[in-house]
Enzyme design. Sequence first.
Site, short mmCIF file in Angstrom:
data_model
loop_
_atom_site.label_atom_id
_atom_site.label_comp_id
_atom_site.label_asym_id
_atom_site.label_seq_id
_atom_site.Cartn_x
_atom_site.Cartn_y
_atom_site.Cartn_z
N ASP A 112 -1.36 -9.89 8.27
CA ASP A 112 -1.24 -9.19 6.99
C ASP A 112 -0.28 -8.03 7.25
O ASP A 112 -0.65 -6.86 7.18
CB ASP A 112 -2.62 -8.69 6.52
CG ASP A 112 -2.61 -8.23 5.07
OD1 ASP A 112 -1.53 -8.18 4.48
OD2 ASP A 112 -3.71 -7.93 4.55
N HIS B 69 -0.83 -2.61 -4.48
CA HIS B 69 -0.22 -3.47 -5.51
C HIS B 69 -0.16 -2.83 -6.90
O HIS B 69 -0.51 -3.47 -7.90
CB HIS B 69 -0.95 -4.81 -5.56
CG HIS B 69 -0.78 -5.65 -4.32
ND1 HIS B 69 0.33 -5.58 -3.51
CD2 HIS B 69 -1.59 -6.59 -3.75
CE1 HIS B 69 0.20 -6.44 -2.49
NE2 HIS B 69 -0.96 -7.06 -2.61
N ARG C 284 0.79 -1.24 0.00
CA ARG C 284 0.00 0.00 0.00
C ARG C 284 0.82 1.28 0.00
O ARG C 284 1.91 1.34 0.59
CB ARG C 284 -0.93 0.00 1.21
CG ARG C 284 -1.96 -1.11 1.11
CD ARG C 284 -2.81 -1.26 2.35
NE ARG C 284 -3.82 -2.30 2.13
CZ ARG C 284 -3.56 -3.61 2.20
NH1 ARG C 284 -2.35 -4.04 2.50
NH2 ARG C 284 -4.51 -4.49 1.95
N HIS D 242 3.43 -12.77 -5.62
CA HIS D 242 2.28 -12.92 -4.71
C HIS D 242 1.71 -14.34 -4.73
O HIS D 242 0.49 -14.53 -4.81
CB HIS D 242 1.21 -11.90 -5.09
CG HIS D 242 0.32 -11.48 -3.95
ND1 HIS D 242 -0.50 -12.36 -3.28
CD2 HIS D 242 0.14 -10.28 -3.36
CE1 HIS D 242 -1.16 -11.71 -2.35
NE2 HIS D 242 -0.79 -10.45 -2.37
N GLU E 38 5.58 -12.35 0.95
CA GLU E 38 5.96 -11.40 -0.11
C GLU E 38 7.22 -10.67 0.32
O GLU E 38 7.17 -9.80 1.19
CB GLU E 38 4.80 -10.43 -0.34
CG GLU E 38 3.49 -11.10 -0.71
CD GLU E 38 2.27 -10.29 -0.30
OE1 GLU E 38 2.14 -9.14 -0.75
OE2 GLU E 38 1.46 -10.80 0.50
C1 GLA Z 1 -1.42 -8.41 0.24
C2 GLA Z 1 -2.06 -7.39 1.08
C3 GLA Z 1 -3.34 -7.91 1.58
C4 GLA Z 1 -4.24 -8.30 0.43
C5 GLA Z 1 -3.56 -9.30 -0.41
C6 GLA Z 1 -4.42 -9.62 -1.62
O1 GLA Z 1 -0.96 -9.45 0.95
O2 GLA Z 1 -1.25 -6.96 2.14
O3 GLA Z 1 -3.96 -6.98 2.39
O4 GLA Z 1 -4.50 -7.18 -0.34
O5 GLA Z 1 -2.31 -8.81 -0.82
O6 GLA Z 1 -5.73 -9.92 -1.29
#
Ligand code: GLA
Length: 382
Positions: A280, A133, A108, A208, A346
């Site tokens: 996350d 993304h 983000r 991803h 990631e």
């Molecule tokens: C990343 C983001 C998550 C989500 C996934 C896709 O991992 O950090 O919040 O957006 O991609 O769903």
Amino acid sequence: MIRPSTILLAFVMSLILSTCFNAKSAERKIEVSSFGKTKEGEAVSRYLLSNEKGVEAVVISYGATLVSLKVPDRNDKAGDIVLGYDSLDGYEQDKSYFGATIGRYSNRIAGGQFTLHETVFQLPKNDGPNCLHGGSRGFNKRVWVGVDRSRPDAQVLELTYLSQNGEEGFPGTLKVHVTYTLPLETNELGIEYSATTNKGTVINLTNHSYFNLSGTASQEILDHELLLHALKFTPVDSTLIPTGELRTVRGNPFDFRKPTAIGARINQNNEQLKFGRGYDHNWDLEKTGTNGLQVAAEVFEPTSGRVLEVLTTEPGIQFYSGNFLDGTVRGKGGQLYDHRTGFCLETQHYPDSPNHPKFPSTELKPGRTYRSTTVLRFSSRK
Ligand code: GLA
């Protein structure tokens, strides 16, 4: 004097040798086939990389996406350990980023906005108030150009994409390469990134893939044991933007310094876990002194015995526990992907770095080359 029979024998021998050599080098070629055409009519290729140890990787030129990854379990039985779709249509509709190359900026950027040398750049807000993304149509939704660069010791697929100045609001025309390398004798898949620009820009590339090491995505990933070589993580606000703090993992559910089941603490009453709906978050990887490739994460799946190690040159890793999967997405073989049936690791620079001068910089200047390497290493144990 050389007898005619000797000449004939030498000729036959050289013919046999050259046939063997050709057969061997032919074996090493990446198998290319069609993966259909996009809605706009662009042809998409499918590349099959395989080695002599039972690893098979399928990559498509749409999104430079890793579509399938077959690796042996503890009984040498191969299983596909990544989530994805059977057809191009799935990838065109996809909102989960299964297996895709993410860019120009992974994760983000707050308010979809950043300032570089006093110029403000506005990106699409495709995730609530933020840019996620790479925007509405990131590198995952573009057709790349693939070239087989295999060597005697490895199958090597290089994919290239030219991102125009101003695409999704980012400055600079960026030439970007992603190279997948499958060594013939080692069970690992290398993913190398490089890029150059003609104007100052920001860049943060990653892959991803959603893993489920059991080889069947009908099983949750909560029993997988995860180890993260990180002492700190970057806590987020309710929109998943880092607050700027680097917080210790000591004494909270973010401590994966010892192998711990993903599900062991995921439902604890913790504000950060609430914001993420589970994990996350970005972890700040421990440096071992050199700036080279180092092990960031190790995952063990008890039923299959499969082990995945993730090595990277990046300073951070986003561990995402598949919280947004909700059983509505139909993937490979018609399988509905339920909540937490895949997890992502990631490798990356930290989210929203362009707005955090204290985070490692993601700026790429003209004349410089962006480089990043991630290696996925596979093995198994009892
Ligand atoms: C990343 C983001 C998550 C989500 C996934 C896709 O991992 O950090 O919040 O957006 O991609 O769903």
